[in-house]
Design a protein around this motif. Structure first.
Motif, PDB file in Angstrom:
ATOM      1  N   SER A  79     -79.024 -72.076  12.851  1.00  0.00           N
ATOM      2  CA  SER A  79     -78.650 -72.731  14.101  1.00  0.00           C
ATOM      3  C   SER A  79     -77.896 -71.760  14.995  1.00  0.00           C
ATOM      4  N   ALA A  80     -77.952 -72.000  16.292  1.00  0.00           N
ATOM      5  CA  ALA A  80     -77.241 -71.142  17.235  1.00  0.00           C
ATOM      6  C   ALA A  80     -75.746 -71.196  16.993  1.00  0.00           C
ATOM      7  N   ARG A  81     -75.218 -72.394  16.833  1.00  0.00           N
ATOM      8  CA  ARG A  81     -73.774 -72.522  16.617  1.00  0.00           C
ATOM      9  C   ARG A  81     -73.348 -71.805  15.346  1.00  0.00           C
ATOM     10  N   GLY A  82     -74.104 -71.995  14.283  1.00  0.00           N
ATOM     11  CA  GLY A  82     -73.758 -71.344  13.024  1.00  0.00           C
ATOM     12  C   GLY A  82     -73.832 -69.832  13.117  1.00  0.00           C
ATOM     13  N   ASP A  83     -74.915 -69.310  13.727  1.00  0.00           N
ATOM     14  CA  ASP A  83     -75.080 -67.862  13.848  1.00  0.00           C
ATOM     15  C   ASP A  83     -73.969 -67.240  14.690  1.00  0.00           C
ATOM     16  N   LEU A  84     -73.725 -67.831  15.850  1.00  0.00           N
ATOM     17  CA  LEU A  84     -72.763 -67.234  16.775  1.00  0.00           C
ATOM     18  C   LEU A  84     -71.329 -67.367  16.259  1.00  0.00           C
ATOM     19  N   ALA A  85     -71.008 -68.507  15.666  1.00  0.00           N
ATOM     20  CA  ALA A  85     -69.660 -68.683  15.113  1.00  0.00           C
ATOM     21  C   ALA A  85     -69.419 -67.705  13.967  1.00  0.00           C
ATOM     22  N   GLU A  86     -70.431 -67.530  13.108  1.00  0.00           N
ATOM     23  CA  GLU A  86     -70.286 -66.587  11.996  1.00  0.00           C
ATOM     24  C   GLU A  86     -70.154 -65.159  12.501  1.00  0.00           C
ATOM     25  N   GLN A  87     -70.899 -64.821  13.553  1.00  0.00           N
ATOM     26  CA  GLN A  87     -70.806 -63.469  14.091  1.00  0.00           C
ATOM     27  C   GLN A  87     -69.427 -63.219  14.701  1.00  0.00           C
ATOM     28  N   VAL A  88     -68.855 -64.215  15.352  1.00  0.00           N
ATOM     29  CA  VAL A  88     -67.502 -64.069  15.885  1.00  0.00           C
ATOM     30  C   VAL A  88     -66.524 -63.845  14.735  1.00  0.00           C
ATOM     31  N   ARG A  89     -66.693 -64.566  13.622  1.00  0.00           N
ATOM     32  CA  ARG A  89     -65.826 -64.349  12.450  1.00  0.00           C
ATOM     33  C   ARG A  89     -65.936 -62.902  11.953  1.00  0.00           C
ATOM     34  N   ARG A  90     -67.170 -62.411  11.855  1.00  0.00           N
ATOM     35  CA  ARG A  90     -67.388 -61.064  11.320  1.00  0.00           C
ATOM     36  C   ARG A  90     -66.812 -59.990  12.239  1.00  0.00           C
ATOM     37  N   VAL A  91     -67.011 -60.158  13.537  1.00  0.00           N
ATOM     38  CA  VAL A  91     -66.485 -59.181  14.486  1.00  0.00           C
ATOM     39  C   VAL A  91     -64.957 -59.232  14.493  1.00  0.00           C
ATOM     40  N   SER A  92     -64.398 -60.426  14.390  1.00  0.00           N
ATOM     41  CA  SER A  92     -62.942 -60.566  14.336  1.00  0.00           C
ATOM     42  C   SER A  92     -62.383 -59.853  13.116  1.00  0.00           C
ATOM     43  N   ALA A  93     -63.038 -60.007  11.961  1.00  0.00           N
ATOM     44  CA  ALA A  93     -62.577 -59.329  10.751  1.00  0.00           C
ATOM     45  C   ALA A  93     -62.677 -57.818  10.910  1.00  0.00           C
ATOM     46  N   PHE A  94     -63.717 -57.346  11.572  1.00  0.00           N
ATOM     47  CA  PHE A  94     -63.897 -55.920  11.826  1.00  0.00           C
ATOM     48  C   PHE A  94     -62.758 -55.387  12.689  1.00  0.00           C
ATOM     49  N   TYR A  95     -62.456 -56.086  13.789  1.00  0.00           N
ATOM     50  CA  TYR A  95     -61.374 -55.653  14.666  1.00  0.00           C
ATOM     51  C   TYR A  95     -60.010 -55.784  14.005  1.00  0.00           C
ATOM     52  N   GLY A  96     -59.876 -56.716  13.069  1.00  0.00           N
ATOM     53  CA  GLY A  96     -58.596 -56.929  12.415  1.00  0.00           C
ATOM     54  C   GLY A  96     -58.265 -55.907  11.344  1.00  0.00           C
ATOM     55  N   GLY A  97     -59.240 -55.073  10.967  1.00  0.00           N
ATOM     56  CA  GLY A  97     -59.018 -54.064   9.941  1.00  0.00           C
ATOM     57  C   GLY A  97     -58.792 -52.680  10.519  1.00  0.00           C
ATOM     58  N   ASP A  98     -58.866 -51.683   9.643  1.00  0.00           N
ATOM     59  CA  ASP A  98     -58.631 -50.305  10.074  1.00  0.00           C
ATOM     60  C   ASP A  98     -59.636 -49.847  11.137  1.00  0.00           C
ATOM     61  N   SER A  99     -60.870 -50.333  11.033  1.00  0.00           N
ATOM     62  CA  SER A  99     -61.880 -49.946  12.023  1.00  0.00           C
ATOM     63  C   SER A  99     -61.504 -50.428  13.417  1.00  0.00           C
ATOM     64  N   GLY A 100     -60.819 -51.568  13.482  1.00  0.00           N
ATOM     65  CA  GLY A 100     -60.381 -52.071  14.775  1.00  0.00           C
ATOM     66  C   GLY A 100     -59.378 -51.143  15.437  1.00  0.00           C
ATOM     67  N   LYS A 101     -58.523 -50.519  14.641  1.00  0.00           N
ATOM     68  CA  LYS A 101     -57.560 -49.565  15.195  1.00  0.00           C
ATOM     69  C   LYS A 101     -58.282 -48.364  15.795  1.00  0.00           C
ATOM     70  N   VAL A 102     -59.303 -47.881  15.080  1.00  0.00           N
ATOM     71  CA  VAL A 102     -60.078 -46.744  15.600  1.00  0.00           C
ATOM     72  C   VAL A 102     -60.813 -47.155  16.869  1.00  0.00           C
ATOM     73  N   PHE A 103     -61.377 -48.360  16.873  1.00  0.00           N
ATOM     74  CA  PHE A 103     -62.047 -48.873  18.064  1.00  0.00           C
ATOM     75  C   PHE A 103     -61.106 -48.864  19.261  1.00  0.00           C
ATOM     76  N   ALA A 104     -59.895 -49.376  19.065  1.00  0.00           N
ATOM     77  CA  ALA A 104     -58.918 -49.427  20.155  1.00  0.00           C
ATOM     78  C   ALA A 104     -58.544 -48.022  20.628  1.00  0.00           C
ATOM     79  N   GLN A 105     -58.386 -47.102  19.690  1.00  0.00           N
ATOM     80  CA  GLN A 105     -58.058 -45.719  20.050  1.00  0.00           C
ATOM     81  C   GLN A 105     -59.185 -45.086  20.861  1.00  0.00           C
ATOM     82  N   LEU A 106     -60.424 -45.337  20.464  1.00  0.00           N
ATOM     83  CA  LEU A 106     -61.569 -44.791  21.186  1.00  0.00           C
ATOM     84  C   LEU A 106     -61.684 -45.401  22.573  1.00  0.00           C
ATOM     85  N   LEU A 107     -61.470 -46.694  22.652  1.00  0.00           N
ATOM     86  CA  LEU A 107     -61.541 -47.365  23.946  1.00  0.00           C
ATOM     87  C   LEU A 107     -60.517 -46.777  24.905  1.00  0.00           C
ATOM     88  N   ALA A 108     -59.296 -46.574  24.427  1.00  0.00           N
ATOM     89  CA  ALA A 108     -58.251 -45.985  25.261  1.00  0.00           C
ATOM     90  C   ALA A 108     -58.588 -44.544  25.632  1.00  0.00           C
TER      91      ALA A 108
END
Length: 198
Positions: A79-108
Motif C-alpha cells: 500500500s502507498a501508506r505502508g510503503d511511504l510510512a516505512e520509508q520515512v522510518r528508514r530514512v529517519s533511522a539513517f539520519y539519526g545515526g552516524d551517517s546522518g552526522k556525515v550527511f549534515a557535514q556534507l550538506l554544510a
C-alpha cells in the motif's frame, strides 16, 4: 564534473580514492577526510585526486553517496501508506545515526564550497529521489495518491522535516516521531484520506 575515467589505471585510482574516503568518513566524519588523508590512505597523489574532483567536499559526497545508494532499500508493503510510512522510518533511522552526522557535514560543506554541491546532488540526492519516485509511481498506478502531486513535492513534504530536525536538533529522530510526521504528511497527500474527510 569530470568525465568518468575509462583507462584501467585511472579507474583503479578513482576506486582507491573512494574506498579510502569512505573509510575516513566512517572513522571521523568529514573532518577526517582531508585531501591529504585521502591521498595517504589511498596511495593516490593529490594531483590525481584534484584531476577527478574539484574539492574535498566533492570527493566525500561521491564516496558517501555511492556507499549509501543501497543503504535504505525500498519497502513493498502493498500500500502507498505502508510503503511511504516505512520509508520515512528508514530514512529517519539513517539520519539519526552516524551517517546522518556525515550527511549534515556534507550538506554544510556544499553550502560553503559550491563546487561540491553537484556531486552531492548527483550521488546522494538523485539516488534518493529515484527511489521515492518509484514508490510514488507505484502508488499512482494503484490510484492511491493524488495524481496532481508530483514525486518531488511528495519527497519534500515527507522527508524535508527529517533533514530540518537533523540540522536544527529541535526534535528527535525516533521511529515514533517518524510515524507522526508521515501520518501528518500522508493525511494531506493520499487521495483516499482526502475523500473521506470531505
Amino acid at each position: 564534473m569530470a568525465e568518468e575515467p575509462t583507462h584501467p589505471r585511472s579507474v583503479r585510482a578513482k576506486d582507491s580514492v573512494l574506498c579510502a574516503t569512505r573509510e575516513l568518513l566512517d572513522e571521523g566524519g568529514l573532518p577526517a577526510a582531508s585531501v591529504d588523508a585521502i591521498s595517504a590512505r589511498s596511495g593516490v597523489s593529490k594531483a590525481t585526486i584534484y584531476k577527478h574532483w574539484p574539492c574535498r567536499a566533492a570527493v566525500a559526497a561521491e564516496a558517501f553517496g555511492r556507499r549509501m545508494a543501497d543503504a535504505i532499500p525500498l519497502p513493498d508493503t502493498g500500500s502507498a501508506r505502508g510503503d511511504l510510512a516505512e520509508q520515512v522510518r528508514r530514512v529517519s533511522a539513517f539520519y539519526g545515526g552516524d551517517s546522518g552526522k556525515v550527511f549534515a557535514q556534507l550538506l554544510a560543506a556544499c553550502v560553503t564550497d559550491p563546487a561540491g554541491a553537484p556531486y552531492f546532488r548527483q550521488f546522494f540526492l538523485a539516488t534518493r529521489w529515484e527511489g521515492i519516485a518509484e514508490l510514488w509511481q507505484r502508488a499512482q498506478d494503484r490510484g492511491e495518491v493524488d495524481a496532481g502531486v508530483g514525486a518531488g513535492t511528495a519527497m519534500d513534504v515527507l522527508f524535508g522535516p527529517l533533514i530540518f530536525r537533523l540540522l536544527t536538533g529541535h526534535a528527535p529522530l525516533t521511529e515514533a516521531e517518524a510515524d507522526t510526521l508521515s501520518s501528518a504528511a500522508l493525511d494531506g497527500l493520499l487521495s483516499s484520506v482526502r475523500g473521506e474527510s470531505s
